[in-house]
Design an enzyme around this catalytic site. Structure first.
Site, PDB file in Angstrom:
ATOM      1  N   ASP A  52      -5.689 -13.372  -6.834  1.00 34.02           N
ATOM      2  CA  ASP A  52      -7.373 -13.552  -7.331  1.00 34.02           C
ATOM      3  C   ASP A  52      -7.711 -14.649  -8.369  1.00 34.02           C
ATOM      4  O   ASP A  52      -7.360 -15.751  -9.019  1.00 34.02           O
ATOM      5  CB  ASP A  52      -7.911 -12.440  -7.609  1.00 34.02           C
ATOM      6  CG  ASP A  52      -7.563 -11.592  -6.766  1.00 34.02           C
ATOM      7  OD1 ASP A  52      -7.306 -11.578  -5.480  1.00 34.02           O
ATOM      8  OD2 ASP A  52      -7.357 -10.010  -6.613  1.00 34.02           O
ATOM      9  N   TYR A  80       3.346  -8.833 -13.664  1.00 29.15           N
ATOM     10  CA  TYR A  80       2.100  -8.307 -13.564  1.00 29.15           C
ATOM     11  C   TYR A  80       2.272  -8.441 -15.578  1.00 29.15           C
ATOM     12  O   TYR A  80       2.861  -7.292 -15.094  1.00 29.15           O
ATOM     13  CB  TYR A  80       1.216  -8.624 -12.433  1.00 29.15           C
ATOM     14  CG  TYR A  80       1.162  -8.594 -11.413  1.00 29.15           C
ATOM     15  CD1 TYR A  80       0.057 -10.144 -11.225  1.00 29.15           C
ATOM     16  CD2 TYR A  80       1.674  -8.329 -10.322  1.00 29.15           C
ATOM     17  CE1 TYR A  80       0.313 -10.930  -9.999  1.00 29.15           C
ATOM     18  CE2 TYR A  80       1.868  -8.681  -8.623  1.00 29.15           C
ATOM     19  CZ  TYR A  80       1.384 -10.013  -9.235  1.00 29.15           C
ATOM     20  OH  TYR A  80       0.881 -10.464  -7.689  1.00 29.15           O
ATOM     21  N   ASP A  94     -12.260  -5.138 -10.471  1.00 33.40           N
ATOM     22  CA  ASP A  94     -11.796  -6.185 -11.390  1.00 33.40           C
ATOM     23  C   ASP A  94     -13.817  -6.517 -11.959  1.00 33.40           C
ATOM     24  O   ASP A  94     -14.288  -5.676 -11.250  1.00 33.40           O
ATOM     25  CB  ASP A  94     -11.205  -7.026 -11.138  1.00 33.40           C
ATOM     26  CG  ASP A  94     -11.786  -7.884 -10.316  1.00 33.40           C
ATOM     27  OD1 ASP A  94     -12.997  -8.301  -9.658  1.00 33.40           O
ATOM     28  OD2 ASP A  94     -11.067  -8.942  -9.682  1.00 33.40           O
ATOM     29  N   ARG A 186      -5.123  -4.705  -7.687  1.00 33.35           N
ATOM     30  CA  ARG A 186      -6.761  -3.799  -9.032  1.00 33.35           C
ATOM     31  C   ARG A 186      -7.302  -2.727  -8.144  1.00 33.35           C
ATOM     32  O   ARG A 186      -7.390  -1.617  -8.943  1.00 33.35           O
ATOM     33  CB  ARG A 186      -7.725  -4.967  -7.664  1.00 33.35           C
ATOM     34  CG  ARG A 186      -7.716  -6.294  -8.192  1.00 33.35           C
ATOM     35  CD  ARG A 186      -9.561  -7.073  -8.061  1.00 33.35           C
ATOM     36  NE  ARG A 186      -8.686  -7.902  -6.547  1.00 33.35           N
ATOM     37  CZ  ARG A 186      -9.164  -7.760  -5.626  1.00 33.35           C
ATOM     38  NH1 ARG A 186     -10.495  -7.297  -5.664  1.00 33.35           N
ATOM     39  NH2 ARG A 186      -8.752  -8.195  -4.501  1.00 33.35           N
TER      40      ARG A 186
END
Length: 230
Positions: A52, A80, A94, A186
């Site tokens: 993203d 992540y 987000d 997310r």
């Protein structure tokens, strides 16, 4: 220094994607720079897994004949790190959109946070965010979302092998996640808030690994461009 033949026969480029760049912008920029450097009209460049715009970190790019390996790289396990904010939600899950609701957090303890991560280990059902690039009926989901149109999103099975809380600072929860292809962090943040009988959204995200590729071995866009000049 790599030659034109190197890029045509195929290279794997590890790029540390900066904030606010789309993955496609990175691909287009590097493709243009390679074309300019070698004064050619065409070169194949693709990425193995979107990040993203508000995420940073490892973007694996393939050139030339290595683009045939993109599907293989995309299917590998990813890691992540990031931060989840408890007590509020956003439509995009987000910071792309503004906070729309707030929730109580007084009942949330450090033990509860760590215990709740266990609910997300293994194969889980996850709804992708409506603000995402997934396609439905030929349109990307974020196009429906930005137009204010309702769209039915089906859940899909993803796998999370590790979900570790690395720091708790008030409502700011730092984490590390190891997960399968197709996992939306997310959505994980949003679901995590619900599981705590509150709300949550993602405030930062960084991809640190794809398979054996690590972000510490990645280079910046600027450094890659500079390498083409040497």
């Amino acid at each position: 220094m790599k030659t034109l033949e190197d890029y045509q026969s195929g290279q794997v480029l590890l790029i540390d994607k900066p904030l606010n760049w789309t993955s496609f912008q990175v691909v287009n920029k590097l493709r243009w720079e390679i074309r300019q450097a070698f004064k050619i009209k065409k070169i194949k460049v693709g990425h193995a897994g979107t990040l993203d715009p508000l995420a940073t970190g490892l973007l694996v790019l393939c050139t030339g004949k290595m683009t045939k390996q993109i599907d293989t790289f995309q299917g590998q396990i990813k890691e992540y790190t990031g931060t989840i904010v408890l007590g509020s939600t956003t439509p995009s899950f987000d910071l792309e959109t503004n906070i729309d609701k707030t929730y109580p957090t007084a009942h949330i303890t450090e033990d509860l946070i760590k215990e709740t991560t266990q609910q997300f280990i293994g194969d889980i059902q996850q709804y992708p965010p409506v603000f995402s690039a997934l396609k439905k009926d030929g349109k990307r989901l974020y196009e429906f979302a930005r137009a204010g149109e309702d769209v039915e999103i089906k859940p899909r099975t993803v796998s999370i092998s590790e979900f570790e809380i690395t720091n708790i600072d008030g409502n700011y929860i730092s984490f590390r996640v190891v997960c399968s292809k197709g996992t939306y962090i997310r959505s994980l943040a949003n679901d995590f808030g619900k599981a705590l009988n509150s709300g949550a959204h993602l405030s930062s995200l960084r991809r640190t690994k794809i398979g054996d590729f690590k972000v510490e071995n990645a280079t910046s866009i600027e450094a890659f461009i500079e390498s083409l000049k040497n």
